[in-house]
Enzyme design. Sequence first.
Site, PDB file in Angstrom:
ATOM      1  N   CYS A 226       9.647  11.591  -8.012  1.00 54.30           N
ATOM      2  CA  CYS A 226       9.341  11.291  -9.410  1.00 54.30           C
ATOM      3  C   CYS A 226       9.296  12.565 -10.255  1.00 54.30           C
ATOM      4  CB  CYS A 226       8.010  10.542  -9.490  1.00 54.30           C
ATOM      5  SG  CYS A 226       6.571  11.613  -9.297  1.00 54.30           S
TER       6      CYS A 226
ATOM      7  N   ARG B  21       0.874  -1.179   0.000  1.00 51.58           N
ATOM      8  CA  ARG B  21       0.000   0.000   0.000  1.00 51.58           C
ATOM      9  C   ARG B  21       0.904   1.221   0.000  1.00 51.58           C
ATOM     10  NH1 ARG B  21      -2.058   0.358   6.361  1.00 51.58           N
ATOM     11  NH2 ARG B  21       0.022   0.230   7.222  1.00 51.58           N
TER      12      ARG B  21
ATOM     13  N   CYS C  40       6.682  15.042  -9.179  1.00 53.04           N
ATOM     14  CA  CYS C  40       7.103  15.814  -8.006  1.00 53.04           C
ATOM     15  C   CYS C  40       8.147  16.855  -8.402  1.00 53.04           C
ATOM     16  CB  CYS C  40       7.634  14.894  -6.917  1.00 53.04           C
ATOM     17  SG  CYS C  40       6.295  14.038  -6.046  1.00 53.04           S
TER      18      CYS C  40
ATOM     19  N   ASN D 206      -4.947   7.643   4.754  1.00 51.38           N
ATOM     20  CA  ASN D 206      -4.481   6.954   5.958  1.00 51.38           C
ATOM     21  C   ASN D 206      -2.964   7.067   6.029  1.00 51.38           C
ATOM     22  OD1 ASN D 206      -5.447   4.777   8.108  1.00 51.38           O
ATOM     23  ND2 ASN D 206      -3.446   4.151   7.333  1.00 51.38           N
ATOM     24  N   GLU D 207      -2.471   7.693   7.071  1.00 50.29           N
ATOM     25  CA  GLU D 207      -1.024   7.840   7.266  1.00 50.29           C
ATOM     26  C   GLU D 207      -0.334   8.199   5.956  1.00 50.29           C
ATOM     27  OE1 GLU D 207       0.270   4.268   9.256  1.00 50.29           O
ATOM     28  OE2 GLU D 207      -0.436   5.006  11.181  1.00 50.29           O
TER      29      GLU D 207
ATOM     30  N   CYS E  53       2.352   8.626  -5.524  1.00 52.97           N
ATOM     31  CA  CYS E  53       2.968   9.948  -5.554  1.00 52.97           C
ATOM     32  C   CYS E  53       1.935  11.003  -5.160  1.00 52.97           C
ATOM     33  CB  CYS E  53       3.466  10.210  -6.973  1.00 52.97           C
ATOM     34  SG  CYS E  53       3.733  11.959  -7.301  1.00 52.97           S
TER      35      CYS E  53
ATOM     36  N   GLU F 219      -5.969   5.333  16.090  1.00 59.15           N
ATOM     37  CA  GLU F 219      -5.637   3.918  16.293  1.00 59.15           C
ATOM     38  C   GLU F 219      -4.816   3.817  17.574  1.00 59.15           C
ATOM     39  OE1 GLU F 219      -3.529   2.498  12.843  1.00 59.15           O
ATOM     40  OE2 GLU F 219      -5.024   3.281  11.454  1.00 59.15           O
TER      41      GLU F 219
ATOM     42  N   CYS G  54       8.512  11.253  -2.175  1.00 57.88           N
ATOM     43  CA  CYS G  54       8.536  10.842  -3.579  1.00 57.88           C
ATOM     44  C   CYS G  54       9.471  11.748  -4.381  1.00 57.88           C
ATOM     45  CB  CYS G  54       7.114  10.905  -4.144  1.00 57.88           C
ATOM     46  SG  CYS G  54       7.017  10.368  -5.864  1.00 57.88           S
TER      47      CYS G  54
HETATM   48  C1  GLA Z   1      -1.144   1.869  11.016  1.00 56.09           C
HETATM   49  C2  GLA Z   1      -2.195   1.997   9.963  1.00 56.09           C
HETATM   50  C3  GLA Z   1      -3.161   0.866   9.929  1.00 56.09           C
HETATM   51  C4  GLA Z   1      -2.495  -0.391  10.287  1.00 56.09           C
HETATM   52  C5  GLA Z   1      -1.919  -0.255  11.658  1.00 56.09           C
HETATM   53  C6  GLA Z   1      -1.236  -1.502  12.085  1.00 56.09           C
HETATM   54  O1  GLA Z   1      -0.759   2.848  11.825  1.00 56.09           O
HETATM   55  O2  GLA Z   1      -2.857   3.214   9.906  1.00 56.09           O
HETATM   56  O3  GLA Z   1      -3.708   0.775   8.661  1.00 56.09           O
HETATM   57  O4  GLA Z   1      -1.509  -0.649   9.347  1.00 56.09           O
HETATM   58  O5  GLA Z   1      -0.991   0.768  11.705  1.00 56.09           O
HETATM   59  O6  GLA Z   1      -0.168  -1.761  11.244  1.00 56.09           O
HETATM   60 ZN    ZN Z   2       6.040  12.017  -7.047  1.00 55.61          ZN
END
Ligand code: GLA
Ligand code: ZN
Length: 698
Positions: free
Chosen positions: A178, A128, A181, A166-167, A132, A336, A176
């Site tokens: 590329c 995942r 960028c 997400n993160e 970019c 989380e 990145c």
């Molecule tokens: C992260 C992510 C989640 C999952 C957890 C556990 O911080 O945001 O998607 O990957 O950790 O790895």
């Molecule tokens: Zn890039």
Amino acid sequence: MSASSIRLPLWARAVASAGTSPAGQILLGVDYYPDQTPEALWEEDSRMMSEMGFTNVRIAEFAWALMEPSEGKFEFGWLHRAIQILHKHNIGVILGTPSAAPPPWLSAKYPDIFEVNAQGQRLRPGGRRFTCPTNPVYRKLSLAIATQMAKKFGETEGVIGWQIDNELTLGTSLRCYCNFCQAGFQNWLRTRYTTLDNLNQSWGTVFWSQTYTDFSQVPVPLLSGGDPNPGLALDYDRYQSYANVSFTEEQLTMLRQMCPTHFVTTNNVGLLDTIDMCDLYAKLDFAAFDNYPGFFDMLMAQEGKPPSSDGIATTISLGHDLARSVKGGEPFMIMEEQSGKAGQRTFAPQPEAGQVRLWTYQAVAHGAMGVNYFRWDTATFGAEEYWHGILNHDRSKSPAYEEIRQTVKELKALGQEVLYSQYAAQMALVFDYDCSWALKIQPGHYALDYMNQVTSWYGAISASHTGIDVIAPEADLSPYKIVFAPLAYVMSEKQAAKIKSFVQGGGMFVTNFRLGVKTETSQIVRTPLPGLLRDVMGVTVADYVPIYSAKNAVKFAPALAGPDGECGLWADILQPTGAEVLASYTKGSHAGEAAITMNTVGSGKAVYIGADLDGASLARVLRTLSGLAGIKPPLEVPPGIELTVRRAGDKQWTFVLNHTAVSQSVSIPKTFTDLLTGKTRTGKIDVSGYGVEVLQSA
Ligand code: GLA
Ligand code: ZN
């Protein structure tokens, strides 16, 4: 003193729309994956979550392939059914937009979206976060799926808010490099510098014949035959932060239009992130980050770092204080929170009994008004099979299940007055992304690391338990008695002016080596060091010295009395021009010269710690200086015990958190009531291993 109100109508609204009882003033939930769970189990899951007292879930942030199985063909039926079932059980839904995991059809058709890492290698799909942040097709398709979700669920009962992506930067590559960028960087530079002449001057491109005659010639800092220009490299880090922020804001603008009653945030990785958190959350409703204390502990062990008496509790507190401070003291959310064994190929153990509860209270004590545990069940497939949740692989209850249930119950009973009370800070610690990036580019010493310094300073000053805001370099300093700024390597004129007027106005400013070395474009100042702060510090730097095998040592003056200290990585040799000497070097050609100085300016003090002190000396020095600045610990407690004081009017609550496995005794001078047990607490009390008390003055 800064006292930031934790009160925010948003929370009351969010909790109310999550359908929970009016007594619940806080979001307490779980990260849930209906996309990875047979539909036949959704009802049971929702019922169990409801029985645990959860108010909400976060779902769908990796479900792009199910929501858009082929380009432009959307299928939200499954998600709608999941939301309905959750809502029926009074569980509110935070929807994640899925841009962190584009589906295979997209990768196959648009391979240009793949990130290029710092070694120039193009990432591949299969994991995942291989994307970019600048790529226009990736942005367009990410916005399209998010827009379809907003259209479909903008008015769906039970949906309360959004997590964008997400993160954003946490993959195998943090940035990145590329071609997209590169073009994005060039455009960003056009705006920042306007003219090429300005850019060339600001970076000093005449060095190694790098004068640019067109913006399109500016490279990205990939492998060359020598190190890149430091100004270019620092600007590239700023650009990558900006690119991720602007990626987020595209989805935010759409969500504001389509879902005006929902809150919007994103989850980052706190201290580890390469995006400036102040910029990232500026337009979002609140900061949210992911907190895995046991996992970090495992990473520290892997790096050979020695364990401390409180594990990594102070590092975790620093993360919480940063998250609260980036929005000026407003509540934040843990999107989380570790609940089980955590890791992918290798993993941290199940938290000890009491630790998940303790981590939850730690977050709440520092201003969290939402905690989502990661994750509901434990996947039996995929890369995170070993990242354990609240249910085990066989759906039996994990060791943390009952503990979380109990914690949720307690927190809901704690009530609005405590939860909405103020976190008061008399001290501030400056956290400066420019310094952290510029020092990664040129650390000066292989072991000199901004995060390590900031963490050890925070560890030392947090021992006084009087509250710390973690502020941006140009923030208002006037609310604080004392401001700490380790490794303030890049110094803007604006920041220098604020420091001067803070000290003149009676504040104490404490900093250390490598002070004021660089301008904002990463050139070295042309004046004696510490550059813009020469007057206020009352010293010039006679020499700066990285230290390897020939360690130095320092002898302290009576004001800082203590055994001689070791000087490990670095020594700035100080020449007072008005400051008094508080410590001197004892070895080598600089023996007898000043290592720590204090200057008096107006009614304030400016302290320069030129030596990289050993941990015990640093702790004593910073604590002594805090005392001089008028900081008094609310209670004297043994190491491993954390205190956080919260106030509302003349009421006060002290969160006592025992981060050690064994019972610790704490002397309390007054009579308190522990709100969690209702018991009267006075004299010498024992706080159990990993125990928590919320003491209210009787
Ligand atoms: C992260 C992510 C989640 C999952 C957890 C556990 O911080 O945001 O998607 O990957 O950790 O790895
Ligand atoms: Zn890039």
